[in-house]
Scaffold this motif. Sequence first.
Motif, PDB file in Angstrom:
ATOM      1  N   ILE A 203       0.857  -1.197   0.000  1.00 57.77           N
ATOM      2  CA  ILE A 203       0.000   0.000   0.000  1.00 57.77           C
ATOM      3  C   ILE A 203       0.886   1.237   0.000  1.00 57.77           C
ATOM      4  O   ILE A 203       0.650   2.192  -0.753  1.00 57.77           O
ATOM      5  CB  ILE A 203      -0.980   0.004   1.202  1.00 57.77           C
ATOM      6  N   ARG A 204       1.923   1.234   0.816  1.00 61.09           N
ATOM      7  CA  ARG A 204       2.855   2.365   0.804  1.00 61.09           C
ATOM      8  C   ARG A 204       3.468   2.550  -0.585  1.00 61.09           C
ATOM      9  O   ARG A 204       3.680   3.671  -1.047  1.00 61.09           O
ATOM     10  CB  ARG A 204       3.934   2.186   1.869  1.00 61.09           C
ATOM     11  N   ALA A 205       3.707   1.450  -1.283  1.00 60.08           N
ATOM     12  CA  ALA A 205       4.301   1.515  -2.625  1.00 60.08           C
ATOM     13  C   ALA A 205       3.347   2.102  -3.662  1.00 60.08           C
ATOM     14  O   ALA A 205       3.801   2.553  -4.715  1.00 60.08           O
ATOM     15  CB  ALA A 205       4.756   0.127  -3.061  1.00 60.08           C
ATOM     16  N   THR A 206       2.056   2.139  -3.370  1.00 61.45           N
ATOM     17  CA  THR A 206       1.120   2.708  -4.352  1.00 61.45           C
ATOM     18  C   THR A 206       1.426   4.173  -4.633  1.00 61.45           C
ATOM     19  O   THR A 206       1.047   4.683  -5.690  1.00 61.45           O
ATOM     20  CB  THR A 206      -0.357   2.557  -3.932  1.00 61.45           C
ATOM     21  N   ALA A 207       2.119   4.836  -3.725  1.00 57.39           N
ATOM     22  CA  ALA A 207       2.549   6.217  -3.989  1.00 57.39           C
ATOM     23  C   ALA A 207       3.467   6.261  -5.211  1.00 57.39           C
ATOM     24  O   ALA A 207       3.553   7.285  -5.883  1.00 57.39           O
ATOM     25  CB  ALA A 207       3.258   6.786  -2.764  1.00 57.39           C
ATOM     26  N   ASN A 208       4.127   5.145  -5.509  1.00 59.33           N
ATOM     27  CA  ASN A 208       5.049   5.058  -6.645  1.00 59.33           C
ATOM     28  C   ASN A 208       4.471   4.311  -7.840  1.00 59.33           C
ATOM     29  O   ASN A 208       4.980   4.464  -8.953  1.00 59.33           O
ATOM     30  CB  ASN A 208       6.350   4.374  -6.215  1.00 59.33           C
ATOM     31  N   THR A 209       3.456   3.490  -7.623  1.00 57.87           N
ATOM     32  CA  THR A 209       2.925   2.673  -8.725  1.00 57.87           C
ATOM     33  C   THR A 209       1.726   3.304  -9.419  1.00 57.87           C
ATOM     34  O   THR A 209       1.367   2.884 -10.512  1.00 57.87           O
ATOM     35  CB  THR A 209       2.502   1.273  -8.231  1.00 57.87           C
ATOM     36  N   GLY A 210       1.074   4.241  -8.747  1.00 56.44           N
ATOM     37  CA  GLY A 210      -0.092   4.879  -9.351  1.00 56.44           C
ATOM     38  C   GLY A 210      -1.411   4.195  -9.045  1.00 56.44           C
ATOM     39  O   GLY A 210      -2.456   4.651  -9.495  1.00 56.44           O
ATOM     40  N   ALA A 211      -1.389   3.099  -8.292  1.00 53.25           N
ATOM     41  CA  ALA A 211      -2.645   2.464  -7.900  1.00 53.25           C
ATOM     42  C   ALA A 211      -3.354   3.367  -6.894  1.00 53.25           C
ATOM     43  O   ALA A 211      -2.762   3.790  -5.902  1.00 53.25           O
ATOM     44  CB  ALA A 211      -2.395   1.085  -7.296  1.00 53.25           C
ATOM     45  N   THR A 212      -4.591   3.685  -7.177  1.00 54.91           N
ATOM     46  CA  THR A 212      -5.349   4.625  -6.354  1.00 54.91           C
ATOM     47  C   THR A 212      -6.120   3.897  -5.254  1.00 54.91           C
ATOM     48  O   THR A 212      -6.310   2.673  -5.335  1.00 54.91           O
ATOM     49  CB  THR A 212      -6.358   5.390  -7.219  1.00 54.91           C
ATOM     50  N   PRO A 213      -6.602   4.628  -4.270  1.00 52.72           N
ATOM     51  CA  PRO A 213      -7.469   3.996  -3.275  1.00 52.72           C
ATOM     52  C   PRO A 213      -8.678   3.309  -3.913  1.00 52.72           C
ATOM     53  O   PRO A 213      -9.082   2.231  -3.467  1.00 52.72           O
ATOM     54  CB  PRO A 213      -7.878   5.164  -2.367  1.00 52.72           C
ATOM     55  N   ASP A 214      -9.238   3.903  -4.961  1.00 54.04           N
ATOM     56  CA  ASP A 214     -10.359   3.246  -5.654  1.00 54.04           C
ATOM     57  C   ASP A 214      -9.919   1.925  -6.273  1.00 54.04           C
ATOM     58  O   ASP A 214     -10.655   0.934  -6.222  1.00 54.04           O
ATOM     59  CB  ASP A 214     -10.935   4.162  -6.742  1.00 54.04           C
ATOM     60  N   ASP A 215      -8.723   1.894  -6.861  1.00 55.85           N
ATOM     61  CA  ASP A 215      -8.186   0.650  -7.421  1.00 55.85           C
ATOM     62  C   ASP A 215      -8.056  -0.415  -6.342  1.00 55.85           C
ATOM     63  O   ASP A 215      -8.425  -1.581  -6.545  1.00 55.85           O
ATOM     64  CB  ASP A 215      -6.793   0.873  -8.028  1.00 55.85           C
TER      65      ASP A 215
END
Length: 126
Positions: free
Chosen positions: A79-91
Amino acid sequence: MSERYDTGMKTRRSVLGDAHVDRAEANKTAFDAPFQEMITEGAWGTVWSRGEWTRRERSMVTIALLAALGHHDEVAMHIRATANTGATPDDIREALMHVAVYAGVPAANHAFKIVKDTYKEMGVEP
């Protein structure tokens, strides 16, 4: 080290961030160095470095799999890595909805808690 290791380390750093990888490297010992090399080459240098999916897509699938298998620390890390991957909370919400249907409501329920707590730590409002 191999070219795959170098590719994996570059991908690992871009997804997880330098601080995380630097901590993992600083904590590496002779005992677990072969394991660290294997995951850097295999997970990061092979799977995460493939061009068929975006990092956003890989992030969503990885989080769903980790949640389904109950790997809670890894869910938070990714989840922390989503800041770098572009996966959003909605995703991530949609990925966890799949976990509920295909792996069970308790697994998804616990993952939602972890995700909410991790987003709160990150200052992200889902």
